[in-house]
Design a protein around this motif. Structure first.
Motif, PDB file in Angstrom:
ATOM      1  N   ARG A 204     -12.151 -13.903   5.843  1.00 39.57           N
ATOM      2  CA  ARG A 204     -12.053 -13.393   4.475  1.00 39.57           C
ATOM      3  C   ARG A 204     -10.609 -13.474   3.977  1.00 39.57           C
ATOM      4  O   ARG A 204     -10.360 -13.858   2.830  1.00 39.57           O
ATOM      5  CB  ARG A 204     -12.539 -11.940   4.420  1.00 39.57           C
ATOM      6  CG  ARG A 204     -12.526 -11.376   3.022  1.00 39.57           C
ATOM      7  CD  ARG A 204     -13.006  -9.951   2.987  1.00 39.57           C
ATOM      8  NE  ARG A 204     -12.080  -9.059   3.650  1.00 39.57           N
ATOM      9  CZ  ARG A 204     -12.335  -7.777   3.908  1.00 39.57           C
ATOM     10  NH1 ARG A 204     -13.493  -7.257   3.572  1.00 39.57           N
ATOM     11  NH2 ARG A 204     -11.450  -7.025   4.517  1.00 39.57           N
TER      12      ARG A 204
ATOM     13  N   PHE B 127       0.832  -1.193   0.000  1.00 38.04           N
ATOM     14  CA  PHE B 127       0.000   0.000   0.000  1.00 38.04           C
ATOM     15  C   PHE B 127       0.875   1.254   0.000  1.00 38.04           C
ATOM     16  O   PHE B 127       0.543   2.251  -0.622  1.00 38.04           O
ATOM     17  CB  PHE B 127      -0.921  -0.024   1.225  1.00 38.04           C
ATOM     18  CG  PHE B 127      -2.151   0.796   1.058  1.00 38.04           C
ATOM     19  CD1 PHE B 127      -3.066   0.503   0.057  1.00 38.04           C
ATOM     20  CD2 PHE B 127      -2.406   1.864   1.899  1.00 38.04           C
ATOM     21  CE1 PHE B 127      -4.200   1.266  -0.109  1.00 38.04           C
ATOM     22  CE2 PHE B 127      -3.542   2.630   1.738  1.00 38.04           C
ATOM     23  CZ  PHE B 127      -4.443   2.322   0.732  1.00 38.04           C
TER      24      PHE B 127
ATOM     25  N   PRO C 158      -2.433  -1.888  -5.076  1.00 34.01           N
ATOM     26  CA  PRO C 158      -2.808  -2.823  -4.018  1.00 34.01           C
ATOM     27  C   PRO C 158      -3.522  -4.066  -4.534  1.00 34.01           C
ATOM     28  O   PRO C 158      -3.271  -5.167  -4.038  1.00 34.01           O
ATOM     29  CB  PRO C 158      -3.739  -1.984  -3.151  1.00 34.01           C
ATOM     30  CG  PRO C 158      -3.337  -0.592  -3.375  1.00 34.01           C
ATOM     31  CD  PRO C 158      -2.819  -0.508  -4.777  1.00 34.01           C
ATOM     32  N   TYR C 159      -4.405  -3.924  -5.542  1.00 30.88           N
ATOM     33  CA  TYR C 159      -5.131  -5.112  -5.985  1.00 30.88           C
ATOM     34  C   TYR C 159      -4.218  -6.100  -6.689  1.00 30.88           C
ATOM     35  O   TYR C 159      -4.475  -7.300  -6.709  1.00 30.88           O
ATOM     36  CB  TYR C 159      -6.338  -4.745  -6.860  1.00 30.88           C
ATOM     37  CG  TYR C 159      -6.019  -4.098  -8.183  1.00 30.88           C
ATOM     38  CD1 TYR C 159      -6.056  -2.727  -8.324  1.00 30.88           C
ATOM     39  CD2 TYR C 159      -5.699  -4.875  -9.287  1.00 30.88           C
ATOM     40  CE1 TYR C 159      -5.768  -2.129  -9.534  1.00 30.88           C
ATOM     41  CE2 TYR C 159      -5.418  -4.291 -10.508  1.00 30.88           C
ATOM     42  CZ  TYR C 159      -5.450  -2.920 -10.623  1.00 30.88           C
ATOM     43  OH  TYR C 159      -5.171  -2.338 -11.818  1.00 30.88           O
TER      44      TYR C 159
ATOM     45  N   PHE D 169      -7.320  -5.641   8.975  1.00 28.82           N
ATOM     46  CA  PHE D 169      -7.060  -4.244   9.305  1.00 28.82           C
ATOM     47  C   PHE D 169      -7.233  -3.982  10.796  1.00 28.82           C
ATOM     48  O   PHE D 169      -7.972  -4.666  11.481  1.00 28.82           O
ATOM     49  CB  PHE D 169      -8.010  -3.327   8.527  1.00 28.82           C
ATOM     50  CG  PHE D 169      -7.775  -3.382   7.047  1.00 28.82           C
ATOM     51  CD1 PHE D 169      -7.036  -2.408   6.422  1.00 28.82           C
ATOM     52  CD2 PHE D 169      -8.296  -4.426   6.301  1.00 28.82           C
ATOM     53  CE1 PHE D 169      -6.817  -2.467   5.063  1.00 28.82           C
ATOM     54  CE2 PHE D 169      -8.080  -4.493   4.941  1.00 28.82           C
ATOM     55  CZ  PHE D 169      -7.339  -3.510   4.317  1.00 28.82           C
TER      56      PHE D 169
ATOM     57  N   ILE E  83     -11.629  -2.592  11.574  1.00 29.08           N
ATOM     58  CA  ILE E  83     -12.203  -3.608  10.695  1.00 29.08           C
ATOM     59  C   ILE E  83     -12.626  -3.026   9.347  1.00 29.08           C
ATOM     60  O   ILE E  83     -13.268  -1.988   9.292  1.00 29.08           O
ATOM     61  CB  ILE E  83     -13.424  -4.227  11.376  1.00 29.08           C
ATOM     62  CG1 ILE E  83     -12.969  -4.870  12.678  1.00 29.08           C
ATOM     63  CG2 ILE E  83     -14.092  -5.240  10.482  1.00 29.08           C
ATOM     64  CD1 ILE E  83     -14.073  -5.118  13.635  1.00 29.08           C
ATOM     65  N   ALA E  84     -12.249  -3.671   8.285  1.00 30.58           N
ATOM     66  CA  ALA E  84     -12.611  -3.197   6.955  1.00 30.58           C
ATOM     67  C   ALA E  84     -13.454  -4.240   6.232  1.00 30.58           C
ATOM     68  O   ALA E  84     -13.095  -4.731   5.185  1.00 30.58           O
ATOM     69  CB  ALA E  84     -11.366  -2.866   6.151  1.00 30.58           C
ATOM     70  N   LEU E  85     -14.583  -4.595   6.859  1.00 31.85           N
ATOM     71  CA  LEU E  85     -15.488  -5.535   6.200  1.00 31.85           C
ATOM     72  C   LEU E  85     -16.489  -4.759   5.363  1.00 31.85           C
ATOM     73  O   LEU E  85     -16.629  -3.547   5.505  1.00 31.85           O
ATOM     74  CB  LEU E  85     -16.236  -6.360   7.258  1.00 31.85           C
ATOM     75  CG  LEU E  85     -15.412  -7.427   7.950  1.00 31.85           C
ATOM     76  CD1 LEU E  85     -16.188  -7.996   9.110  1.00 31.85           C
ATOM     77  CD2 LEU E  85     -15.038  -8.530   6.981  1.00 31.85           C
ATOM     78  N   PHE E  86     -17.199  -5.486   4.509  1.00 37.74           N
ATOM     79  CA  PHE E  86     -18.229  -4.853   3.702  1.00 37.74           C
ATOM     80  C   PHE E  86     -19.544  -4.966   4.453  1.00 37.74           C
ATOM     81  O   PHE E  86     -20.174  -6.015   4.465  1.00 37.74           O
ATOM     82  CB  PHE E  86     -18.287  -5.513   2.329  1.00 37.74           C
ATOM     83  CG  PHE E  86     -16.942  -5.564   1.677  1.00 37.74           C
ATOM     84  CD1 PHE E  86     -16.241  -4.398   1.418  1.00 37.74           C
ATOM     85  CD2 PHE E  86     -16.356  -6.767   1.358  1.00 37.74           C
ATOM     86  CE1 PHE E  86     -14.983  -4.432   0.845  1.00 37.74           C
ATOM     87  CE2 PHE E  86     -15.098  -6.812   0.788  1.00 37.74           C
ATOM     88  CZ  PHE E  86     -14.406  -5.646   0.537  1.00 37.74           C
ATOM     89  N   GLU E  87     -19.922  -3.888   5.092  1.00 35.98           N
ATOM     90  CA  GLU E  87     -21.012  -3.916   6.076  1.00 35.98           C
ATOM     91  C   GLU E  87     -22.360  -4.302   5.483  1.00 35.98           C
ATOM     92  O   GLU E  87     -23.200  -4.859   6.162  1.00 35.98           O
ATOM     93  CB  GLU E  87     -21.128  -2.543   6.752  1.00 35.98           C
ATOM     94  CG  GLU E  87     -19.889  -2.151   7.538  1.00 35.98           C
ATOM     95  CD  GLU E  87     -19.986  -2.543   9.001  1.00 35.98           C
ATOM     96  OE1 GLU E  87     -21.071  -2.377   9.571  1.00 35.98           O
ATOM     97  OE2 GLU E  87     -18.979  -3.009   9.561  1.00 35.98           O
TER      98      GLU E  87
ATOM     99  N   GLY F   2     -13.168 -12.921  -0.481  1.00 38.01           N
ATOM    100  CA  GLY F   2     -11.779 -13.342  -0.346  1.00 38.01           C
ATOM    101  C   GLY F   2     -11.328 -14.239  -1.492  1.00 38.01           C
ATOM    102  O   GLY F   2     -10.145 -14.363  -1.771  1.00 38.01           O
TER     103      GLY F   2
ATOM    104  N   ALA G  93      -2.572  -8.201  -3.956  1.00 42.45           N
ATOM    105  CA  ALA G  93      -3.471  -9.255  -3.471  1.00 42.45           C
ATOM    106  C   ALA G  93      -3.393 -10.469  -4.381  1.00 42.45           C
ATOM    107  O   ALA G  93      -3.449 -11.606  -3.922  1.00 42.45           O
ATOM    108  CB  ALA G  93      -4.894  -8.731  -3.407  1.00 42.45           C
TER     109      ALA G  93
ATOM    110  N   ARG H 242      -4.598  -9.574   4.030  1.00 46.33           N
ATOM    111  CA  ARG H 242      -4.398  -8.898   5.306  1.00 46.33           C
ATOM    112  C   ARG H 242      -5.718  -8.576   5.994  1.00 46.33           C
ATOM    113  O   ARG H 242      -6.778  -8.581   5.370  1.00 46.33           O
ATOM    114  CB  ARG H 242      -3.608  -7.609   5.113  1.00 46.33           C
ATOM    115  CG  ARG H 242      -4.368  -6.541   4.376  1.00 46.33           C
ATOM    116  CD  ARG H 242      -3.639  -5.213   4.448  1.00 46.33           C
ATOM    117  NE  ARG H 242      -3.659  -4.681   5.790  1.00 46.33           N
ATOM    118  CZ  ARG H 242      -3.070  -3.538   6.149  1.00 46.33           C
ATOM    119  NH1 ARG H 242      -2.411  -2.833   5.258  1.00 46.33           N
ATOM    120  NH2 ARG H 242      -3.140  -3.102   7.380  1.00 46.33           N
TER     121      ARG H 242
END
Lengths: 358, 273
Positions: B182, B70, B90-91, B102, B105-109, B120, B94, B100
């Motif tokens: 994930r 990053f 960054p992609y 965070f 939290i960096a989830l998709f709410e 994932g 991956a 990784r």
């Protein structure tokens, strides 16, 4: 009581992935399809087709398209009217240039052309977000309407500046032009609507949908787990514009028949479709249908009620109608900010436990 | 004492640690005039749990961001699997097999737990949009295949009962676990954990520690983690890098680090006279 998951075990991931996992839902879906395809065409007349079914079906396609962009991918767009115009003018040019090709293919190709235009106007989304993107898409709206107004090539240099759909047939039945038959037009639109809904559902429940939703919910995290934001956003614009273009094409070719771009595909149309998905529910295919039904049916219902039943003068009713629709929108949004789809979801969750909620 | 040859070493509990997966060579990272990382070198070996610790502001998160690609350091070189890593988005990182979690939290709410964990697997998906639009056939097959992998991860992390719940409804501790799921679903060759136990109570920390050890044990995943809880770090990790003010002040097994005078000074403060 019959609306149950209990005992309905899924033994494979294919079963678990289906659109209507509950048996009752599945049967209801088949029943709706059956009625729509096999019952309605026999009873439909001009009034029902033009006032209710055609606008509902066509707006549903437009709402599905916009919902993919706004509801699933989180990119706000106010250019829907302009993109519908692209679909309409593309169809017109195709119809007049290649009269031998069937209208069905013209409309699909028009959708493809709109997708390309959509990608072009979606390019700013790579840099700007939220309100600012909305303003950028507003530019698309005004530019496209201006273009179709000012460049005579698009309306084949006709004196009025309008475009008129020539008569086209499908299996011997007229589906466009003045002699079109309501049931044939209805079925034609229904095929597109059902096809769009299934396609949209398949795209949004799988990998592509997850990419879009990941971008919507948190674009930085999406990028770090491997989503290419450029490609994802542009595919959302492409797919969305494809559906919107088809809606615009149908709106012109089989519904209105004659179109003056500023009136039909103006900024009002963009807002109307946006309201549909907000009221219906962002990020839901069912919500697109619900929102389209709400905004198409409510005015008709009110008009019948006020003018037909209560006998009020038409002009008074027309004004009141606007106020009541506006009021209902506010009431609905306060009661359920996530739209009719969420209301439906909550109802279903309650039904699952009814009549013994504990 | 470690026998840190190129071929790896054997840990105190008898696990075999392989060759170098990622090597940081003289990394310096600046933000304008602020030097976040100053001339740091260390390596991460296959199969080990590598911790990066240090007081607040030591540059740990920056270090993790350099590893994940990053941030691009101004000086130095990042070698991944022996090859220098070109500057990439960054992609793209991956896609090389680095996953990784965070600190925040960096989830998709808006998505369910299942959908989050399925994201994932995005890099393993090969079907194109037209196949997915048709669904039947290739897309459905791929979905089911990947679902099987995801379900294994879900079983492993014991989150079966919440798989259809929207993430926004979950408590903090579970969200952390979903985020780990994930990352694991990607079957990464290097897993980066940014403060996996931040804000957890003792019980949740114990759970999470167990999961991290199990992941390392069962899948053989190489893990690099940042953590504040000293007890946890010393118990979990095979080797520890200690940072302070952007510099590396210690590197070695937990025992070595614990007895390192610089580290003690950094953590407990030192009397200046």
């Amino acid at each position: 009581m019959f609306y149950r998951e209990a005992g309905d075990f899924k033994t494979s991931y294919v079963d678990d992935n289906q659109t209507f996992p509950i048996k009752f839902d599945r049967w209801r879906y088949y029943a709706v399809l059956f009625v729509a395809f096999c019952v309605v065409p026999f009873f439909i007349n001009d009034y029902w087709a033009n006032a209710i079914f055609l606008p509902f079906l066509i707006y549903a396609i437009a709402a599905i398209g916009l919902n993919i962009l706004v509801g699933y991918c989180g990119q706000v767009s106010l250019g829907t009217g302009g993109f519908m115009a692209v679909g309409a003018y593309a169809t017109y040019k195709l119809m007049t240039s290649f009269p031998d090709v069937n209208l069905f293919f013209h409309i699909i190709i028009a959708g493809g052309i709109t997708a390309i235009v959509g990608v072009l106007f979606g390019l700013p989304s790579l840099r700007i977000k939220g309100f600012y993107l909305a303003v950028a898409t507003l530019a698309a709206q005004f530019f496209l309407v201006w273009l179709f107004n000012r460049v005579p090539w698009f309306y084949n240099y006709s004196a009025s500046g309008q475009i008129n759909a020539p008569e086209r047939t499908l299996f011997g039945h007229a589906i466009s032009g003045p002699a079109s038959e309501p049931w044939a037009v209805y079925l034609f639109c229904l095929v597109f609507t059902v096809g769009s809904a299934i396609l949209a559902r398949n795209l949004t429940r799988g990998t592509q949908g997850r990419k879009w939703m990941a971008i919507r919910d948190m674009d930085i995290a999406a990028e770090i787990i491997g989503v290419n934001p450029l490609v994802s956003k542009l595919t959302a614009f492409a797919v969305s514009s494809f559906f919107v273009g088809i809606a615009g094409a149908l709106f012109f070719a089989v519904y209105l028949g004659a179109v003056e771009v500023g009136e039909v595909y103006g900024i009002n149309k963009s807002f109307l479709v946006l309201f549909m998905i907000i009221i219906g529910g962002l990020g839901s295919i069912f919500g697109s249908f619900a929102g389209a039904a709400f905004l198409v049916l409510l005015p008709v219902l009110l008009k019948n009620l006020l003018v037909g039943t209560l006998g009020w003068p038409t002009d008074l009713a027309a004004h009141l109608e606007l106020m009541i629709v506006g009021l209902l929108i506010i009431v609905f949004l306060i009661a359920e900010p996530h739209g009719l789809a969420q209301l439906w979801r909550v109802t279903k969750e309650k039904l699952r436990l009814w009549p013994f909620p504990h | 004492m470690l026998d840190a040859t190129q071929d790896g070493y054997t840990t105190a509990d008898g696990r075999k640690i392989g060759g170098v997966v990622m090597e940081m060579k003289n990394i310096t990272l600046r933000f304008g005039g602020v030097v976040a990382i100053k001339d740091i070198s260390f390596d991460i070996r296959e199969g080990e749990i590598r911790a990066i610790i240090g007081p607040n502001g030591a540059g740990k998160s920056s270090m993790l961001n350099v590893i994940s690609g990053f941030y691009v350091p101004q000086e130095g070189e990042v070698l991944y699997k022996g090859k220098p890593r070109p500057q990439m988005k960054p992609y793209q990182v991956a896609r090389q097999g680095i996953a990784r979690t965070f600190q925040n939290i960096a989830l998709f709410e808006g998505m369910t737990v299942l959908d989050n964990v399925m994201t994932g697997r995005l890099n393993k998906m090969k079907t194109n949009m037209f196949q997915q639009g048709l669904w039947k056939g290739a897309a459905e097959r791929e979905e089911v295949e990947n679902r099987e992998v995801v379900e294994k991860v879900i079983d492993f992390l014991e989150i079966q009962n919440i798989r259809k719940t929207p993430v926004a409804r979950l408590p903090y501790g579970l969200k952390k676990r979903v985020e780990l799921a994930r990352a694991l679903a990607a079957e990464p060759s290097l897993l980066l954990l940014d403060e996996p136990m931040a804000g957890m109570n003792v019980e949740e920390k114990e759970d999470m520690s167990r999961f991290i050890l199990d992941v390392n044990d069962e899948f053989g995943t190489t893990i690099a983690l940042i953590e504040h809880d000293m007890g946890v770090v010393m118990d979990l990790s095979d080797r520890v890098v200690v940072m302070d003010y952007g510099k590396k002040i210690g590197d070695g097994t937990p025992d070595e680090v614990r007895s390192n005078q610089d580290v003690i000074d950094a953590y407990l403060g030192v009397a200046h006279d």
